[in-house]
Scaffold this active site. Sequence first.
Site, mmCIF file in Angstrom:
data_model
loop_
_atom_site.group_PDB
_atom_site.id
_atom_site.type_symbol
_atom_site.label_atom_id
_atom_site.label_comp_id
_atom_site.label_asym_id
_atom_site.label_seq_id
_atom_site.Cartn_x
_atom_site.Cartn_y
_atom_site.Cartn_z
ATOM 1 N N THR A 171 0.689 -1.170 -0.115
ATOM 2 C CA THR A 171 0.120 -0.053 0.043
ATOM 3 C C THR A 171 0.851 1.293 -0.030
ATOM 4 O O THR A 171 0.391 2.305 -0.146
ATOM 5 C CB THR A 171 -0.837 0.049 1.291
ATOM 6 O OG1 THR A 171 -0.094 0.204 2.689
ATOM 7 C CG2 THR A 171 -1.846 -1.156 1.370
ATOM 8 N N GLN A 207 -0.282 5.302 -0.374
ATOM 9 C CA GLN A 207 -0.029 6.203 0.809
ATOM 10 C C GLN A 207 0.822 7.473 0.175
ATOM 11 O O GLN A 207 0.494 8.696 0.508
ATOM 12 C CB GLN A 207 0.888 5.570 1.897
ATOM 13 C CG GLN A 207 0.213 4.330 2.644
ATOM 14 C CD GLN A 207 1.270 3.751 3.584
ATOM 15 O OE1 GLN A 207 2.191 4.596 3.923
ATOM 16 N NE2 GLN A 207 1.046 2.414 3.678
ATOM 17 N N CYS A 257 -14.761 3.057 -42.318
ATOM 18 C CA CYS A 257 -13.940 4.188 -42.875
ATOM 19 C C CYS A 257 -12.866 3.725 -43.748
ATOM 20 O O CYS A 257 -13.280 3.777 -45.054
ATOM 21 C CB CYS A 257 -13.574 4.960 -41.776
ATOM 22 S SG CYS A 257 -13.299 6.865 -42.014
ATOM 23 N N GLY A 309 -11.231 1.387 -44.082
ATOM 24 C CA GLY A 309 -11.794 -0.029 -44.549
ATOM 25 C C GLY A 309 -12.676 -0.083 -45.684
ATOM 26 O O GLY A 309 -12.359 -0.817 -46.661
ATOM 27 N N MET A 310 -13.531 0.823 -45.670
ATOM 28 C CA MET A 310 -14.658 0.993 -46.746
ATOM 29 C C MET A 310 -14.049 1.662 -47.887
ATOM 30 O O MET A 310 -14.135 0.910 -49.140
ATOM 31 C CB MET A 310 -15.594 1.839 -46.380
ATOM 32 C CG MET A 310 -17.048 2.235 -47.361
ATOM 33 S SD MET A 310 -16.265 3.748 -48.040
ATOM 34 C CE MET A 310 -17.783 4.304 -48.852
ATOM 35 N N GLN A 311 -12.978 2.564 -47.691
ATOM 36 C CA GLN A 311 -12.523 3.109 -48.891
ATOM 37 C C GLN A 311 -11.651 2.010 -49.640
ATOM 38 O O GLN A 311 -11.814 2.073 -50.855
ATOM 39 C CB GLN A 311 -11.601 4.151 -48.417
ATOM 40 C CG GLN A 311 -12.416 5.270 -48.056
ATOM 41 C CD GLN A 311 -11.515 6.533 -47.218
ATOM 42 O OE1 GLN A 311 -10.266 6.367 -47.206
ATOM 43 N NE2 GLN A 311 -12.074 7.598 -46.856
ATOM 44 N N HIS A 370 -18.453 6.070 -38.612
ATOM 45 C CA HIS A 370 -17.794 5.081 -37.540
ATOM 46 C C HIS A 370 -19.035 4.736 -36.635
ATOM 47 O O HIS A 370 -19.448 5.455 -35.519
ATOM 48 C CB HIS A 370 -16.843 5.763 -36.751
ATOM 49 C CG HIS A 370 -15.531 6.064 -37.376
ATOM 50 N ND1 HIS A 370 -14.506 5.149 -37.375
ATOM 51 C CD2 HIS A 370 -15.166 7.055 -38.357
ATOM 52 C CE1 HIS A 370 -13.398 5.733 -38.128
ATOM 53 N NE2 HIS A 370 -13.862 6.867 -38.648
ATOM 54 N N GLU A 400 -19.532 2.695 -34.595
ATOM 55 C CA GLU A 400 -19.041 2.111 -33.319
ATOM 56 C C GLU A 400 -19.041 3.117 -32.024
ATOM 57 O O GLU A 400 -19.397 2.822 -31.104
ATOM 58 C CB GLU A 400 -17.370 1.423 -33.411
ATOM 59 C CG GLU A 400 -16.647 2.455 -33.579
ATOM 60 C CD GLU A 400 -16.153 2.733 -35.099
ATOM 61 O OE1 GLU A 400 -17.089 2.268 -35.988
ATOM 62 O OE2 GLU A 400 -15.222 3.249 -35.585
HETATM 63 N N1 GLN Z 1 -7.644 8.109 -44.063
HETATM 64 C C1 GLN Z 1 -8.987 8.087 -44.442
HETATM 65 C C2 GLN Z 1 -9.623 9.447 -44.511
HETATM 66 O O1 GLN Z 1 -9.080 10.668 -44.315
HETATM 67 C C3 GLN Z 1 -9.760 7.160 -43.527
HETATM 68 C C4 GLN Z 1 -10.149 7.871 -41.867
HETATM 69 C C5 GLN Z 1 -10.590 6.764 -41.062
HETATM 70 O O2 GLN Z 1 -10.473 5.512 -41.476
HETATM 71 N N2 GLN Z 1 -11.075 7.333 -39.914
HETATM 72 O O3 GLN Z 1 -10.488 9.539 -45.163
#
Ligand code: GLN
Length: 535
Positions: free
Chosen positions: A189, A193, A383, A385-387, A510, A512
Site C-alpha cells: 500500500t 500512501q 471508414c 476499410g470501406m475506402q 464510424h 461503433e
Molecule cells: N484516412 C482516411 C480518410 O482520411 C480514413 C480515415 C479513417 O479511417 N478514420 O478519409
Amino acid sequence: MTKYVFVTGGVLSSVGKGIVTASIGKLLQARGYSVTAIKIDPYLNVDAGTMNPYMHGEVFVTEDGGETDLDLGHYERFLHINLSKFNNITTGQVYLKVIERERKGEYLGKCVQIIPHITDEIKSRIRFVAKREEVDVVVVEIGGTVGDIEGLPFLEAVRQMRIEEGYQNTVFVHVALVPILEVTGEQKTKPVQHSVQELRRIGIQPDIIVARCKVTLEDEAKRKIALYGNVPLDSVFTSYTVGTIYEVPLILEKQGLGKKVIERLHLEPREPNLRDLEWFVGRIKHSKRKVVVGMVGKYTKLKDSYISINEALVHAGAHLAVKPTLKWIEATDIEEGRISVEEALSEVNGVIVLPGFGKRGAEGKIMAIKYARENNIPLLGICFGMQLMVVEYARNVIGLEHAHSTEIDPKTPHPVIDLMEEQTRIKQLGGTMRLGAYPINLFKNTLAYSLYSKETIYERHRHRYEVNPKYIDKIFAHGLRISGLSYDGRVEFVELSKKEHTFYLGTQAHPEFKSRPLSPSPPYLGFLKAAIGLI
Ligand code: GLN
C-alpha cells in the site's frame, strides 16, 4: 445546485480510472440522478485528434465532432448519454484561450498567471458543462497521475472549487494502484500512501480511496490505506480485476461506493436500479459460443487503438448470446508476406477492416478484402476499410488497374478515393476533418436499410477522403452498390447484394461510436449475425 465528483489518480496511469469514473456516474444514475462526465487531459495538444493511436489509444469522436480522449467513449457507453467536445478539457485549450485573451488586451495592465488566470479558465470550463447540461452531478476525471507537473493547475483549480462550491457539494475520489509482490503475494500500500500524501501536500484530502488491485484488498491493506490516507475505513474500496469492465459498477456498488458518494454529496439516498447492467454482464459472462472476428489493421499491437469497435462487438455479442473472440491481424504482415492471407483469415467467422490513415498496411488490407469477397467471408469495412473495399473492387472486378486512394498514391491513374473538395483548401491539420454526426439517407431494399430499419440515420465521421464523385458511375455500375448517401451526395454505405455475398458492407462512418451495451450498433450486430450464420 450541481454537485461535483472529482476523480484523481495515483501511482500509475492506465489503472482503469476512466472505468471507475464512469462507474461512479453509473451508480448515481442508477439512483435516478442525472449525470454527465468530463475528462481533463493535462497535455498541450488542443485535442486528441493530432495524436497517434499508439500514443494515446483511440481518438473518440463525439456527436458534435470533438476529437476526444477514449475515456469519453467509456462514459457514453456506461451512462448511455451523448457527450460533447466540451466534456474533454485539455491544457492546450485552456492556454490557447487565455493567451488569445491576453493578445486581445482583455487583461490589460495585468500580469497573466497560472493562478488565477489559468485556474479560472479551468473552473469556468467545468462549470460551463455543468450549466449547459443542467445535471445533478458532474463527474470530473483528472487525467494523468498525481505528482505530474502538468496536472498541477487542474488539481489547484478543483481544490478551489471545493471551497467555492461547498464541502457538501464536492467529493474527491482517489484511484490508485496496489501492487502485489510476486514472491510473497503481499499487497503493497506504500505507493497509495505516497500518492495521497502528494495530494494532501497540494491541499486536497481525498474523501474516498479506490484501490486498484488484482484481487480484493485484505483487511490489513485496507486498514493501512485508511490510516495513512486519512479516511475512514468504510471509505476504502477495491476495484479488483473482473472479466468485463461493465462489471466494475456492480462490484463497487456491492462494497457500498454508491451509498458513500451519495452520503458525501448530501443527496437523498435512493435504492439503485442496476437490473439492465446485471442482465448485460450476465450475458457477457454466460455466453460461451465463440465467434472469431479477424481484425485487420495496423495499430493492432495496442488494443486501445480500436476500443470502440471492440466494445461494439461486445454489445452485439451479448445481444446474440455469443462470445466474440478477436483475432488481431497486422495488415503489414500480410503485405510483406510474413503471413499469407489464407492463413491470416483461416478460422475467422468474419473480418473487420479497421479504420486508418496512411500507406503502411493498405495493400495488406486490400488483400484481405479480396480474399473475404471471393470466399464469402462476412466483411465489414469501417471508414478507411470501406475506402479500400472500393479500391479493391475497382481494381479486381472493374479492371481499373492501379486504382487507389490519393491519400496513399497521389499519382494513381484511377483516384477512386480522393480528398473531399472542401479539404483541398484546408491548411491546418488539427480539427479539420469531416467530423461528427451527419445524416445519412439509406436506400430501401438494401442490407444497410435492413439493419437500421430506418431511412434517415445519424452516424459519426472522421475523414478527409471519400469515394470520388467522378467515379461513382463507373464503380457502381456492376455488383457493388451504394446503399447510403449523405444529404450532400457523399457515398456513406456500399455493399454487395445478398445474392453475391452473405454480408459485405462498408461504411464511411464510424457506427461503433454510438454503440451502447443495450442498443448495439446495427452494422456490428448484423455483421456478427452473419458471422454466426443467422443471416
Ligand atoms: N484516412 C482516411 C480518410 O482520411 C480514413 C480515415 C479513417 O479511417 N478514420 O478519409
